[in-house]
Scaffold this motif. Structure first.
Motif, PDB file in Angstrom:
ATOM      1  N   THR A 108       0.926  -0.883  -0.065  1.00  0.00           N
ATOM      2  CA  THR A 108       0.157   0.006   0.262  1.00  0.00           C
ATOM      3  C   THR A 108       0.653   0.968  -0.228  1.00  0.00           C
ATOM      4  OG1 THR A 108      -1.564  -0.894   0.629  1.00  0.00           O
ATOM      5  CG2 THR A 108      -1.670   1.110   1.354  1.00  0.00           C
ATOM      6  N   TRP A 109       0.382   2.293  -0.745  1.00  0.00           N
ATOM      7  CA  TRP A 109       1.768   3.528  -1.143  1.00  0.00           C
ATOM      8  C   TRP A 109       1.214   4.444   0.444  1.00  0.00           C
ATOM      9  CZ3 TRP A 109       5.629   4.167  -3.838  1.00  0.00           C
ATOM     10  CH2 TRP A 109       5.576   3.403  -4.887  1.00  0.00           C
ATOM     11  N   HIS A 110       1.930   4.818   0.502  1.00  0.00           N
ATOM     12  CA  HIS A 110       1.214   5.916   1.697  1.00  0.00           C
ATOM     13  C   HIS A 110       2.447   6.941   1.324  1.00  0.00           C
ATOM     14  CE1 HIS A 110       0.618   3.391   4.235  1.00  0.00           C
ATOM     15  NE2 HIS A 110       1.038   2.349   3.962  1.00  0.00           N
ATOM     16  N   GLU A 111       1.704   8.561   1.843  1.00  0.00           N
ATOM     17  CA  GLU A 111       2.733   9.892   0.804  1.00  0.00           C
ATOM     18  C   GLU A 111       3.580  10.842   2.616  1.00  0.00           C
ATOM     19  OE1 GLU A 111       2.634  13.920   0.297  1.00  0.00           O
ATOM     20  OE2 GLU A 111       2.228  13.241   1.797  1.00  0.00           O
ATOM     21  N   THR A 139      -3.440   1.793  -7.903  1.00  0.00           N
ATOM     22  CA  THR A 139      -2.674   0.739  -8.236  1.00  0.00           C
ATOM     23  C   THR A 139      -3.299  -0.385  -9.397  1.00  0.00           C
ATOM     24  OG1 THR A 139      -3.502  -0.706  -6.769  1.00  0.00           O
ATOM     25  CG2 THR A 139      -1.235   0.358  -6.331  1.00  0.00           C
ATOM     26  N   THR A 140      -2.624  -0.843 -10.034  1.00  0.00           N
ATOM     27  CA  THR A 140      -3.313  -1.843 -10.892  1.00  0.00           C
ATOM     28  C   THR A 140      -3.208  -3.498 -10.177  1.00  0.00           C
ATOM     29  OG1 THR A 140      -0.912  -3.338 -11.936  1.00  0.00           O
ATOM     30  CG2 THR A 140      -1.986  -0.697 -12.891  1.00  0.00           C
ATOM     31  N   PRO A 141      -4.352  -4.567 -10.507  1.00  0.00           N
ATOM     32  CA  PRO A 141      -4.644  -5.470  -9.908  1.00  0.00           C
ATOM     33  C   PRO A 141      -3.256  -6.032  -9.912  1.00  0.00           C
ATOM     34  CG  PRO A 141      -5.876  -5.387 -11.577  1.00  0.00           C
ATOM     35  CD  PRO A 141      -5.358  -4.070 -12.336  1.00  0.00           C
ATOM     36  N   GLN A 142      -1.945  -5.767 -11.351  1.00  0.00           N
ATOM     37  CA  GLN A 142      -0.963  -6.549 -10.673  1.00  0.00           C
ATOM     38  C   GLN A 142       0.032  -6.350  -9.430  1.00  0.00           C
ATOM     39  OE1 GLN A 142      -1.897  -5.885 -13.426  1.00  0.00           O
ATOM     40  NE2 GLN A 142      -2.678  -7.697 -13.782  1.00  0.00           N
ATOM     41  N   GLY A 143       0.109  -5.030  -9.203  1.00  0.00           N
ATOM     42  CA  GLY A 143       0.400  -3.465  -8.074  1.00  0.00           C
ATOM     43  C   GLY A 143       0.920  -2.811  -8.797  1.00  0.00           C
ATOM     44  N   PRO A 182       6.092  -1.101  -8.333  1.00  0.00           N
ATOM     45  CA  PRO A 182       6.723  -0.788  -7.261  1.00  0.00           C
ATOM     46  C   PRO A 182       8.307  -1.086  -6.365  1.00  0.00           C
ATOM     47  CG  PRO A 182       5.138  -2.368  -6.857  1.00  0.00           C
ATOM     48  CD  PRO A 182       5.563  -2.216  -8.597  1.00  0.00           C
ATOM     49  N   ASP A 183       8.900  -1.737  -7.013  1.00  0.00           N
ATOM     50  CA  ASP A 183      10.435  -2.117  -6.298  1.00  0.00           C
ATOM     51  C   ASP A 183      11.454  -0.911  -6.559  1.00  0.00           C
ATOM     52  OD1 ASP A 183       9.617  -3.609  -8.456  1.00  0.00           O
ATOM     53  OD2 ASP A 183      10.515  -5.206  -7.663  1.00  0.00           O
ATOM     54  N   SER A 184      10.817  -0.863  -8.673  1.00  0.00           N
ATOM     55  CA  SER A 184      12.025  -0.334  -8.697  1.00  0.00           C
ATOM     56  C   SER A 184      11.468   1.304  -9.519  1.00  0.00           C
ATOM     57  CB  SER A 184      12.373  -0.621 -10.234  1.00  0.00           C
ATOM     58  OG  SER A 184      11.736  -0.760 -11.004  1.00  0.00           O
ATOM     59  N   GLY A 185      10.466   1.447  -9.400  1.00  0.00           N
ATOM     60  CA  GLY A 185       9.395   2.821  -9.935  1.00  0.00           C
ATOM     61  C   GLY A 185       9.822   3.067 -11.491  1.00  0.00           C
TER      62      GLY A 185
END
Ligand code: FES
Length: 111
Positions: free
Chosen positions: A15-18, A62-66, A79-82
Motif C-alpha cells: 500500500t502506498w503512503h505519502e 494501482t493495477t491488479p498486478q500492483g 513498485p520495487d524499482s519505479g
C-alpha cells in the motif's frame, strides 16, 4: 525525517503512503511502499510531466498486478524499482529516494 521505524512496521504491505517533508527548498512529497519484505521510496512526481502520483492527498491508484498508476495520463510503474512499464514515459523511472535508519527514525536522503 519521514517517520519512526515502528510506523513502517505497522503500514499495510503493498500500500502506498505519502509523506510531506519540509526542506530548505520547500515542501517535498515522498511516496513509500513496503513490498516483498523491502521498503521503497520515491519522489511523488511522475517522470512524464511532473504531476503528483496521488489523485487525492495520499490516495493512489494501482493495477491488479500492483503497479502504481499516474492519475494524469495512466503511466504504470513497478513498485520495487519505479520503472515505467506502460504509458507515455515507458522506460523512464520515478526518482528513488534512499532511506536511512538512525536511532529508530527513518530519514529520506534527498539529492
Ligand atoms: S503526468 Fe503522469 S502519465 Fe502524464
Amino acid at each position: 525525517m519521514i517517520c519512526k521505524l515502528d510506523e513502517i512496521a505497522n503500514i499495510s504491505p503493498d500500500t502506498w503512503h505519502e509523506f510531506s517533508l519540509q526542506l530548505d527548498s520547500g515542501l517535498t512529497s515522498i511516496m513509500l511502499i513496503y513490498t516483498k519484505g523491502k521498503c521503497h521510496a520515491f519522489k511523488n512526481s511522475c517522470p512524464h510531466q511532473g504531476r503528483r502520483m496521488d489523485y487525492s492527498l495520499g490516495k493512489f491508484l494501482t493495477t491488479p498486478q500492483g503497479n502504481l498508476v499516474c492519475p494524469a495520463h495512466g503511466a504504470e510503474f513497478k513498485p520495487d524499482s519505479g520503472l515505467c512499464v506502460n504509458g507515455p514515459c515507458l522506460g523512464e523511472s520515478l526518482q528513488e529516494v534512499h532511506l536511512e535508519i538512525n536511532d529508530g527514525l527513518v530519514f529520506a536522503i534527498i539529492e
